[in-house]
Design an enzyme around this catalytic site. Structure first.
Site, PDB file in Angstrom:
ATOM      1  N   GLU A 235       0.818  -1.211   0.000  1.00 49.83           N
ATOM      2  CA  GLU A 235       0.000   0.000   0.000  1.00 49.83           C
ATOM      3  C   GLU A 235       0.854   1.264   0.000  1.00 49.83           C
ATOM      4  O   GLU A 235       0.369   2.353   0.306  1.00 49.83           O
ATOM      5  CB  GLU A 235      -0.960  -0.011   1.200  1.00 49.83           C
ATOM      6  CG  GLU A 235      -1.927  -1.183   1.126  1.00 49.83           C
ATOM      7  CD  GLU A 235      -3.075  -1.085   2.115  1.00 49.83           C
ATOM      8  OE1 GLU A 235      -3.056  -0.197   2.983  1.00 49.83           O
ATOM      9  OE2 GLU A 235      -3.990  -1.911   2.003  1.00 49.83           O
ATOM     10  N   LYS A 368     -15.650  -1.853   2.422  1.00 47.15           N
ATOM     11  CA  LYS A 368     -14.931  -2.262   1.210  1.00 47.15           C
ATOM     12  C   LYS A 368     -15.950  -2.898   0.273  1.00 47.15           C
ATOM     13  O   LYS A 368     -16.545  -3.931   0.615  1.00 47.15           O
ATOM     14  CB  LYS A 368     -13.869  -3.303   1.558  1.00 47.15           C
ATOM     15  CG  LYS A 368     -12.670  -2.773   2.357  1.00 47.15           C
ATOM     16  CD  LYS A 368     -11.871  -3.956   2.894  1.00 47.15           C
ATOM     17  CE  LYS A 368     -10.496  -3.555   3.394  1.00 47.15           C
ATOM     18  NZ  LYS A 368      -9.848  -4.670   4.139  1.00 47.15           N
TER      19      LYS A 368
HETATM   20  P1  PGA Z   1      -6.443  -6.095   2.447  1.00 47.68           P
HETATM   21  O1  PGA Z   1      -5.933  -5.087   3.542  1.00 47.68           O
HETATM   22  O2  PGA Z   1      -6.973  -5.327   1.294  1.00 47.68           O
HETATM   23  O3  PGA Z   1      -5.202  -6.903   2.118  1.00 47.68           O
HETATM   24  O4  PGA Z   1      -7.504  -6.941   3.096  1.00 47.68           O
HETATM   25  C1  PGA Z   1      -6.570  -3.905   3.867  1.00 47.68           C
HETATM   26  C2  PGA Z   1      -6.994  -3.890   5.305  1.00 47.68           C
HETATM   27  O5  PGA Z   1      -6.786  -4.876   6.042  1.00 47.68           O
HETATM   28  O6  PGA Z   1      -7.602  -2.911   5.745  1.00 47.68           O
HETATM   29 ZN    ZN Z   2      -7.881  -4.000   7.872  1.00 52.14          ZN
END
Ligand code: PGA
Ligand code: ZN
Length: 461
Positions: A235, A368
């Site tokens: 990220e 998400k």
């Molecule tokens: P991930 O991580 O997209 O790998 O699940 C993001 C998070 O845990 O917030």
């Molecule tokens: Zn997370």
């Protein structure tokens, strides 16, 4: 199949749906859907997580070892072309709720395992983009129109829900990844993300500029101290091989001070612990502590101490997604002064969020899109969070693309906070840059970062 109300000449009538396999920021295959209406077209690319929760909607992969390590998504692409497209051609792309209802019905499973949440979300989001284009309005306007009328009642409404600013459009507080560990950076640290939050910034742009300065100061400090200062994780956060977690916190605090900002006043800290991913049948296994097994109570004691000792105002997944007892305890002990975000715990799923609200677990929810799989379900979970007084945080995945839909979503819904990753790697900056563009428009540029920030470091300890 034509829906009765949609005339052939309607600009938002769906004429054609295409899908293709592209690659995300980790070079992993992902789904793009392009949807054509009579009056305009739109497309969307689906992101992908690494530290995924077990209760997330299904990301359908080919598991054909002969190609792309089995990670291909040609089956999901084929599902769009051969099953979803014939069912949706002729429907109205502007009727998002109906599109998403049809998608869920066609799939027919609880977790979208048949068609794949990646196939379904691609279509759901491409429909929103196409409907906006066909109506000659921007995506943020269209999303706001979809958002406004959604109403949910969960019977557990909090007084905070009646605050007028909640859910009104505006620019979110960015929660920005600075140092990465866990599954995003070779597991050198157990906890996944150490983030900076410009809680005292007067505007979104100013807040982001602070963060950029801190990021560069941090790189210089890490390099000077002999760490791999410029190597970044998935990220864009730095992934130095630090000895322990507190070192990460200290480096971050020093970088904030180096650029003339006040920790806890101008910029606070947050941690995404992502505890599910070091939780074992016997307890929480901390490699940083020479593989010691910790109980939930010991972790909670640690977080209690840290949130008094340091300006840490938010903890995400401080315990694993099945540890409801631990979650209840941490909420009781820290919930009044620290934001406790459920990510793997809630997986953007309305039913799990409701369970959390009923059990007084957490006080915030990560949002998400691909954890649940349609735009309408995401908006509904988000409304539910507002109704319950849980602070929502719109979030990217660790595997991302140039698709910036979540930036528009955060502004259109006034979610108040956004977590995209760091200020490096273009799949991250594409979204920050879209937020900067949106900040130029007076109807969207209310800065929610300051106003909505409920938990302030009390400076105790
Ligand atoms: P991930 O991580 O997209 O790998 O699940 C993001 C998070 O845990 O917030
Ligand atoms: Zn997370």
């Amino acid at each position: 199949m034509n829906s009765p109300g949609t005339s052939k000449r309607s600009p938002t009538r769906i004429d054609r749906i295409l899908a293709r396999e592209l690659f995300d920021s980790r070079g992993k295959p992902t789904v793009e859907v392009e949807l054509f209406c009579s009056g305009g077209s739109g497309r969307a690319i689906v992101p992908s997580g690494a530290s995924t929760g077990q209760y997330e909607a299904c990301e359908l992969r080919d598991h054909d070892a002969r190609r792309l390590g089995g990670a291909g998504v040609s089956r999901a692409v084929q599902n769009v072309l051969s099953e979803i497209s014939p069912r949706l051609v002729g429907q109205d792309a502007a009727d998002q709720a109906e599109i998403d209802r049809v998608l869920c019905e066609l799939d027919g499973t609880v977790n979208k395992t048949r068609l794949g949440a990646n196939a379904i979300l691609g279509v759901s989001l491409a429909a929103a983009h196409a409907a906006a284009a066909a109506a000659h309005i921007s995506l943020v306007d269209h999303l706001h129109q979809l958002w406004k009328p959604i109403s949910v009642s969960i019977g557990l409404e909090s007084p905070a829900a009646s605050q007028p600013t909640l859910g009104a459009p505006g620019l979110p507080l960015p929660m920005v990844n600075m140092i990465s560990g866990g599954l995003h950076a070779g597991q050198n640290l157990d906890f996944q993300d150490f983030l900076a939050l410009p809680v005292g910034a007067p505007t979104f742009r100013q807040g982001l500029e602070w963060i950029v300065d801190i990021y560069h100061a941090l790189a210089t400090r890490l390099t000077a101290a002999g760490y791999e200062g410029c190597l970044v994780g998935d990220e864009g956060g730095f992934g130095p091989r630090l000895g322990d977690h507190e070192q990460a916190i200290e480096f971050l605090l020093a970088a904030i001070e180096q650029v003339g900002l006040r920790p806890g006043v101008d910029v606070s800290l947050a941690i995404d612990v992502a505890a599910t991913h070091f939780h074992t049948a016997d307890g929480y296994r901390l490699n940083c502590q020479r593989g010691e097994l910790w109980s939930a109570g010991q972790l909670i004691d640690l977080f209690d101490r840290w949130t008094r000792q340091y300006p840490i105002v938010s903890l995400e997944d401080p315990l694993s997604d099945d540890d409801w007892d631990g979650w209840r305890e941490i909420t009781m002990r820290l919930g009044g002064r620290v934001q406790l975000i459920g990510d793997d715990l809630f997986v953007t799923n309305g039913a799990r969020l409701r369970q959390g609200v009923e059990n007084r677990v957490a006080n915030s929810v990560l949002i998400k899109l691909n954890q649940i799989g349609t735009l309408t379900e995401t908006l509904t979970t988000l409304k539910m969070a507002f109704a319950a007084g849980y602070a929502p945080v719109i979030s990217a995945r660790s595997g991302e693309t140039e698709d910036v839909t979540i930036a528009d979503l955060a502004v259109a819904t006034g979610a108040g906070q956004i977590k995209i990753g760091s200020v490096a790697r273009s799949e991250r900056l594409a979204k920050y840059n879209q937020l900067l563009r949106l900040s130029e428009r007076t109807e969207w540029n209310t800065w929610l970062g300051k106003e909505l920030w409920r938990f302030r470091w009390n400076g105790a300890g």
